[in-house]
Design a protein around this motif. Sequence first.
Motif, PDB file in Angstrom:
ATOM      1  N   GLU A  67      52.610  64.228  48.497  1.00  0.00           N
ATOM      2  CA  GLU A  67      51.865  63.055  48.029  1.00  0.00           C
ATOM      3  C   GLU A  67      51.031  63.350  46.778  1.00  0.00           C
ATOM      4  OE1 GLU A  67      52.495  60.164  49.231  1.00  0.00           O
ATOM      5  OE2 GLU A  67      53.696  60.942  50.890  1.00  0.00           O
ATOM      6  N   VAL A  68      50.944  64.622  46.379  1.00  0.00           N
ATOM      7  CA  VAL A  68      50.194  64.995  45.179  1.00  0.00           C
ATOM      8  C   VAL A  68      50.979  64.540  43.958  1.00  0.00           C
ATOM      9  CG1 VAL A  68      49.388  66.958  43.804  1.00  0.00           C
ATOM     10  CG2 VAL A  68      49.063  66.963  46.291  1.00  0.00           C
ATOM     11  N   PRO A  69      50.333  63.815  43.039  1.00  0.00           N
ATOM     12  CA  PRO A  69      51.052  63.374  41.841  1.00  0.00           C
ATOM     13  C   PRO A  69      51.683  64.547  41.089  1.00  0.00           C
ATOM     14  CG  PRO A  69      48.898  62.333  41.963  1.00  0.00           C
ATOM     15  CD  PRO A  69      48.945  63.381  43.045  1.00  0.00           C
ATOM     16  N   TYR A  70      52.914  64.365  40.652  1.00  0.00           N
ATOM     17  CA  TYR A  70      53.664  65.347  39.863  1.00  0.00           C
ATOM     18  C   TYR A  70      53.965  66.631  40.627  1.00  0.00           C
ATOM     19  CZ  TYR A  70      51.875  62.196  36.312  1.00  0.00           C
ATOM     20  OH  TYR A  70      51.544  61.076  35.603  1.00  0.00           O
ATOM     21  N   SER A  71      53.750  66.652  41.944  1.00  0.00           N
ATOM     22  CA  SER A  71      53.925  67.893  42.706  1.00  0.00           C
ATOM     23  C   SER A  71      55.348  68.429  42.646  1.00  0.00           C
ATOM     24  CB  SER A  71      53.482  67.715  44.155  1.00  0.00           C
ATOM     25  OG  SER A  71      54.289  66.764  44.825  1.00  0.00           O
ATOM     26  N   ASP A  72      56.303  67.582  42.319  1.00  0.00           N
ATOM     27  CA  ASP A  72      57.668  68.087  42.198  1.00  0.00           C
ATOM     28  C   ASP A  72      57.774  69.151  41.110  1.00  0.00           C
ATOM     29  OD1 ASP A  72      57.144  65.919  40.380  1.00  0.00           O
ATOM     30  OD2 ASP A  72      59.288  65.800  39.944  1.00  0.00           O
ATOM     31  N   GLN A  73      56.803  69.190  40.184  1.00  0.00           N
ATOM     32  CA  GLN A  73      56.815  70.162  39.093  1.00  0.00           C
ATOM     33  C   GLN A  73      56.164  71.490  39.475  1.00  0.00           C
ATOM     34  OE1 GLN A  73      55.548  68.548  35.290  1.00  0.00           O
ATOM     35  NE2 GLN A  73      56.052  66.489  36.002  1.00  0.00           N
ATOM     36  N   PHE A  74      55.405  71.517  40.575  1.00  0.00           N
ATOM     37  CA  PHE A  74      54.693  72.757  40.939  1.00  0.00           C
ATOM     38  C   PHE A  74      54.561  72.929  42.452  1.00  0.00           C
ATOM     39  CE2 PHE A  74      51.623  69.442  39.840  1.00  0.00           C
ATOM     40  CZ  PHE A  74      50.920  69.313  41.029  1.00  0.00           C
ATOM     41  N   ASP A  76      56.179  74.629  44.744  1.00  0.00           N
ATOM     42  CA  ASP A  76      56.200  75.999  45.272  1.00  0.00           C
ATOM     43  C   ASP A  76      54.880  76.718  44.993  1.00  0.00           C
ATOM     44  OD1 ASP A  76      58.771  75.624  46.233  1.00  0.00           O
ATOM     45  OD2 ASP A  76      59.731  76.558  44.496  1.00  0.00           O
ATOM     46  N   GLU A  77      54.328  76.505  43.807  1.00  0.00           N
ATOM     47  CA  GLU A  77      53.056  77.144  43.448  1.00  0.00           C
ATOM     48  C   GLU A  77      51.906  76.650  44.320  1.00  0.00           C
ATOM     49  OE1 GLU A  77      52.195  77.382  39.046  1.00  0.00           O
ATOM     50  OE2 GLU A  77      54.049  76.185  39.062  1.00  0.00           O
ATOM     51  N   VAL A  78      51.819  75.351  44.531  1.00  0.00           N
ATOM     52  CA  VAL A  78      50.711  74.818  45.331  1.00  0.00           C
ATOM     53  C   VAL A  78      50.875  75.217  46.794  1.00  0.00           C
ATOM     54  CG1 VAL A  78      51.586  72.492  45.860  1.00  0.00           C
ATOM     55  CG2 VAL A  78      49.161  72.843  45.573  1.00  0.00           C
ATOM     56  N   LEU A  79      52.089  75.282  47.284  1.00  0.00           N
ATOM     57  CA  LEU A  79      52.313  75.729  48.659  1.00  0.00           C
ATOM     58  C   LEU A  79      51.913  77.199  48.818  1.00  0.00           C
ATOM     59  CD1 LEU A  79      53.187  75.101  51.497  1.00  0.00           C
ATOM     60  CD2 LEU A  79      55.551  75.525  50.806  1.00  0.00           C
ATOM     61  N   ALA A  80      52.262  78.028  47.851  1.00  0.00           N
ATOM     62  CA  ALA A  80      51.860  79.441  47.893  1.00  0.00           C
ATOM     63  C   ALA A  80      50.341  79.566  47.846  1.00  0.00           C
ATOM     64  CB  ALA A  80      52.501  80.206  46.739  1.00  0.00           C
ATOM     65  N   ALA A  81      49.677  78.733  47.026  1.00  0.00           N
ATOM     66  CA  ALA A  81      48.215  78.763  46.957  1.00  0.00           C
ATOM     67  C   ALA A  81      47.612  78.340  48.288  1.00  0.00           C
ATOM     68  CB  ALA A  81      47.728  77.855  45.826  1.00  0.00           C
ATOM     69  N   CYS A  82      48.163  77.310  48.911  1.00  0.00           N
ATOM     70  CA  CYS A  82      47.672  76.882  50.224  1.00  0.00           C
ATOM     71  C   CYS A  82      47.784  78.018  51.224  1.00  0.00           C
ATOM     72  CB  CYS A  82      48.452  75.668  50.716  1.00  0.00           C
ATOM     73  SG  CYS A  82      48.062  74.135  49.866  1.00  0.00           S
ATOM     74  N   ARG A  83      48.918  78.675  51.233  1.00  0.00           N
ATOM     75  CA  ARG A  83      49.109  79.795  52.166  1.00  0.00           C
ATOM     76  C   ARG A  83      48.111  80.916  51.890  1.00  0.00           C
ATOM     77  NH1 ARG A  83      55.505  79.385  51.596  1.00  0.00           N
ATOM     78  NH2 ARG A  83      55.884  77.858  53.248  1.00  0.00           N
ATOM     79  N   SER A  84      47.843  81.183  50.609  1.00  0.00           N
ATOM     80  CA  SER A  84      46.920  82.271  50.281  1.00  0.00           C
ATOM     81  C   SER A  84      45.504  81.974  50.750  1.00  0.00           C
ATOM     82  CB  SER A  84      46.942  82.563  48.776  1.00  0.00           C
ATOM     83  OG  SER A  84      46.237  81.583  48.049  1.00  0.00           O
ATOM     84  N   PHE A  85      45.158  80.692  50.882  1.00  0.00           N
ATOM     85  CA  PHE A  85      43.835  80.298  51.381  1.00  0.00           C
ATOM     86  C   PHE A  85      43.891  79.873  52.854  1.00  0.00           C
ATOM     87  CE2 PHE A  85      43.416  79.390  46.745  1.00  0.00           C
ATOM     88  CZ  PHE A  85      42.496  80.396  46.480  1.00  0.00           C
ATOM     89  N   ASP A  86      44.993  80.154  53.515  1.00  0.00           N
ATOM     90  CA  ASP A  86      45.188  79.865  54.934  1.00  0.00           C
ATOM     91  C   ASP A  86      45.077  78.375  55.253  1.00  0.00           C
ATOM     92  OD1 ASP A  86      45.923  80.805  57.445  1.00  0.00           O
ATOM     93  OD2 ASP A  86      43.845  80.885  58.133  1.00  0.00           O
ATOM     94  N   VAL A  87      45.547  77.548  54.330  1.00  0.00           N
ATOM     95  CA  VAL A  87      45.600  76.101  54.552  1.00  0.00           C
ATOM     96  C   VAL A  87      47.026  75.790  55.011  1.00  0.00           C
ATOM     97  CG1 VAL A  87      45.367  73.813  53.515  1.00  0.00           C
ATOM     98  CG2 VAL A  87      43.861  75.675  52.774  1.00  0.00           C
TER      99      VAL A  87
END
Length: 122
Positions: A67-74, A76-87
């Motif tokens: 649901e994040v705008p333009y997330s199709d462009q990033f 994998d990066e945002v998912l990796a960041a979420c995992r790194s912060f245990d979200v």
Amino acid sequence: MTQPRRIHVWIGDFRGTDADWVSYFDVDELGSACGFCRDAGVDWFDLDMVSSYNAGTVMPVEDVIIEVPYSDQFEDEVLAACRSFDVTEASHCFTIVNFDGRVVPGSNYLGLTSVGAFAFSA
């Protein structure tokens, strides 16, 4: 050709009321005293550059990221960041495009974690 932009993403499990959510971002009424302004160290921010999403329930973070705008462009990066912060689960997210406030990835903003700023083209 458009210039690349950056979108800041906060995601997590917000447990307050809808009124709490609205008040936190109410820069028009509260000015620099709004919760987000205090947390981000700004006097004002452009609400036109903000998007938010309320899933209505806690779900896997992957289902909220789409649901994040333009997330199709990033994505994998945002998912990796979420995992790194245990979200791993979320009910809400909010984003701001080209924001220049004080944002520290990993910091808590109203129960959501700042997971970073990501480049995108519009």
